[in-house]
Design a protein around this motif. Structure first.
Motif, PDB file in Angstrom:
ATOM      1  N   TYR A   1      50.372  27.332  39.043  1.00 62.40           N
ATOM      2  CA  TYR A   1      50.619  27.210  37.608  1.00 62.40           C
ATOM      3  C   TYR A   1      52.022  26.681  37.295  1.00 62.40           C
ATOM      4  CZ  TYR A   1      46.481  30.074  36.367  1.00 62.40           C
ATOM      5  OH  TYR A   1      45.215  30.575  36.179  1.00 62.40           O
TER       6      TYR A   1
ATOM      7  N   GLU B   1      48.268  40.693  25.633  1.00 62.15           N
ATOM      8  CA  GLU B   1      47.007  40.045  25.264  1.00 62.15           C
ATOM      9  C   GLU B   1      45.854  40.650  26.061  1.00 62.15           C
ATOM     10  OE1 GLU B   1      46.767  35.928  26.647  1.00 62.15           O
ATOM     11  OE2 GLU B   1      47.842  36.406  28.476  1.00 62.15           O
TER      12      GLU B   1
ATOM     13  N   ARG C   1      54.525  31.731  28.716  1.00 60.49           N
ATOM     14  CA  ARG C   1      54.849  32.432  29.967  1.00 60.49           C
ATOM     15  C   ARG C   1      56.049  31.795  30.656  1.00 60.49           C
ATOM     16  NH1 ARG C   1      48.667  32.979  32.300  1.00 60.49           N
ATOM     17  NH2 ARG C   1      47.979  34.658  30.897  1.00 60.49           N
TER      18      ARG C   1
ATOM     19  N   ASP D   1      44.643  35.611  38.774  1.00 66.39           N
ATOM     20  CA  ASP D   1      43.763  35.203  37.670  1.00 66.39           C
ATOM     21  C   ASP D   1      42.306  35.510  38.031  1.00 66.39           C
ATOM     22  OD1 ASP D   1      42.937  33.911  35.267  1.00 66.39           O
ATOM     23  OD2 ASP D   1      42.418  32.144  36.459  1.00 66.39           O
TER      24      ASP D   1
HETATM   25  C1  IPM Z   1      44.281  34.464  31.836  1.00 64.55           C
HETATM   26  C2  IPM Z   1      43.650  33.178  31.409  1.00 64.55           C
HETATM   27  C3  IPM Z   1      44.685  32.058  31.448  1.00 64.55           C
HETATM   28  C4  IPM Z   1      45.170  31.910  32.884  1.00 64.55           C
HETATM   29  C5  IPM Z   1      44.226  30.710  30.890  1.00 64.55           C
HETATM   30  C6  IPM Z   1      43.587  30.826  29.545  1.00 64.55           C
HETATM   31  C7  IPM Z   1      45.353  29.720  30.864  1.00 64.55           C
HETATM   32  O1  IPM Z   1      42.535  32.899  32.168  1.00 64.55           O
HETATM   33  O2  IPM Z   1      45.238  34.900  31.189  1.00 64.55           O
HETATM   34  O3  IPM Z   1      43.817  35.069  32.797  1.00 64.55           O
HETATM   35  O4  IPM Z   1      44.590  31.145  33.666  1.00 64.55           O
HETATM   36  O5  IPM Z   1      46.140  32.568  33.233  1.00 64.55           O
END
Ligand code: IPM
Ligand code: MN
Length: 354
Positions: free
Chosen positions: A138, A270, A92, A240
């Motif tokens: 993040y 995904e 990402r 999330d």
């Molecule tokens: C999502 C997943 C991911 C995130 C993890 C697996 C890193 O939970 O794609 O929602 O936290 O973004």
């Protein structure tokens, strides 16, 4: 039209659901002008065990030189949390995929599987979460010491502007009349910046109604009146969390797709579910979220709404005939992952032939 698609099967149930999504790509290339070349780009926990990295350089090179990436799920229960999953963040961040697009639609056939009472489902659930995908908590994954650990929630003007603009453009493209912004501006500074930018940008879209809701209240409204929402734009962490809540409303986490997108660049598709180690290898995982991720790929990366729509209809048709265990119905046959994939592939074949 020739397109190279990188394939990351991943861990747990990832390879099983990706197999079914590949059947869909195969049907599309058999019956339309698209011609897909698939190239494997291994990543994740199993790969980490073999090579000591969750994203080998060669895989990342393959991804970067493809037209799109189809991705399974990462994570293994016998590795420390994050060991496999951080590969997702590398992709990402590395590709600057600032949009995480998460449409959440309750198919009519699955109304009975929604955990809400009928009166709360109302006219139905059909909303899209536009999650900021490169900043916030993040961004620069933090530090962990013996007695102290930290992550910083960092947002930039540029980061807020591009995702909020994307959300308004998405709403416009999809005939949505309202954009909801979800934040925590009563407490968090980044949310205060976000909210100001949201209001500024909204002035350029006078036909679209706007509202802002605090994240805690939003979680309540999402189960109280989900039919109120159309486009929902929010930060990385909030996005999330509300994604999983929203996804269960449509019957199963296994139903929900996502696109990690930078418009005009290599993007990654995904399912929103994880590697589900408890059901991996049993042939019962639901492939629909991954198949709908191919739908998103067709629409967002390959500019084909038409084919996206056919995939959507094929899923809708299939859900009348059979279901995987997570969305099973007393009246219908319970199908394995492979049977569900075949059923949808056959429906799609029928539609594209016609
Ligand atoms: C999502 C997943 C991911 C995130 C993890 C697996 C890193 O939970 O794609 O929602 O936290 O973004
Ligand atoms: Mn998640």
């Amino acid at each position: 039209m020739k397109k190279v698609i990188a394939i990351t099967r991943g861990d747990g149930c990832g390879p099983e659901v990706v197999n079914e999504a590949i059947k869909i790509l195969q049907i599309v290339s058999d019956f339309t002008d698209f011609d897909f070349e698939l190239v494997e780009a291994p990543a994740g926990g199993e790969v980490w065990k073999k090579y000591g990295t969750n994203l080998p350089e060669k895989s990342f090179e393959i991804i970067k030189s493809s037209n799109a990436l189809l991705f399974g799920a990462l994570g293994l229960p016998d590795l420390p949390p994050g060991t496999a999953e951080s590969a997702i963040l590398k992709i990402r961040q590395g590709l600057d995929l600032y949009v995480n697009l998460r449409p959440v639609k309750l198919y009519n056939a699955l109304r009975e599987r929604c955990p809400l009472k009928d009166e709360f489902i109302g006219e139905g659930i059909d909303l899209t979460i536009v999650r900021e995908n490169t900043e916030g908590l993040y961004k620069n994954i933090g530090s962990l010491e013996e007695d102290k650990a930290e992550n910083i929630m960092l947002y930039t003007r540029e980061g807020c502007e591009r995702i909020i603009k994307y959300a308004f453009e998405y709403a416009k493209r999809n005939g949505h009349s309202k954009v909801t912004s979800v934040d925590k501006a009563n407490i968090l500074k980044p949310s205060q910046l976000w909210r100001k930018i949201f209001h500024d940008i909204s002035k350029d879209y006078s036909n679209i109604t706007t509202e802002d809701i605090y994240i805690d209240a939003f979680c309540q409204w999402l189960i109280r009146a989900p039919y109120k929402f159309q486009t929902v734009v929010t930060g990385n962490m909030f996005g999330d969390i509300i994604s999983d809540e929203a996804a269960y409303l449509i019957g199963s986490l296994g139903m929900a797709p996502s696109g990690n997108i930078h418009p005009g660049r290599v993007s990654m598709y995904e399912p929103i579910h994880g590697s589900a180690p408890d059901i991996a290898g049993k042939g019962i995982a639901n492939p629909v979220g991954t198949i709908l991720s191919v739908k998103l790929m067709m629409e967002e990366s390959f500019n084909s709404r038409e084919i996206g729509n056919e995939i959507d209809k094929a899923v809708e048709d299939a859900l009348q005939d059979g279901r995987t265990k997570d969305i099973k119905s007393r009246e219908l046959k319970t199908l394995s992952t492979i049977e569900m994939g075949d059923l949808i592939a056959n429906k799609l074949k029928g539609r594209l032939k016609a």
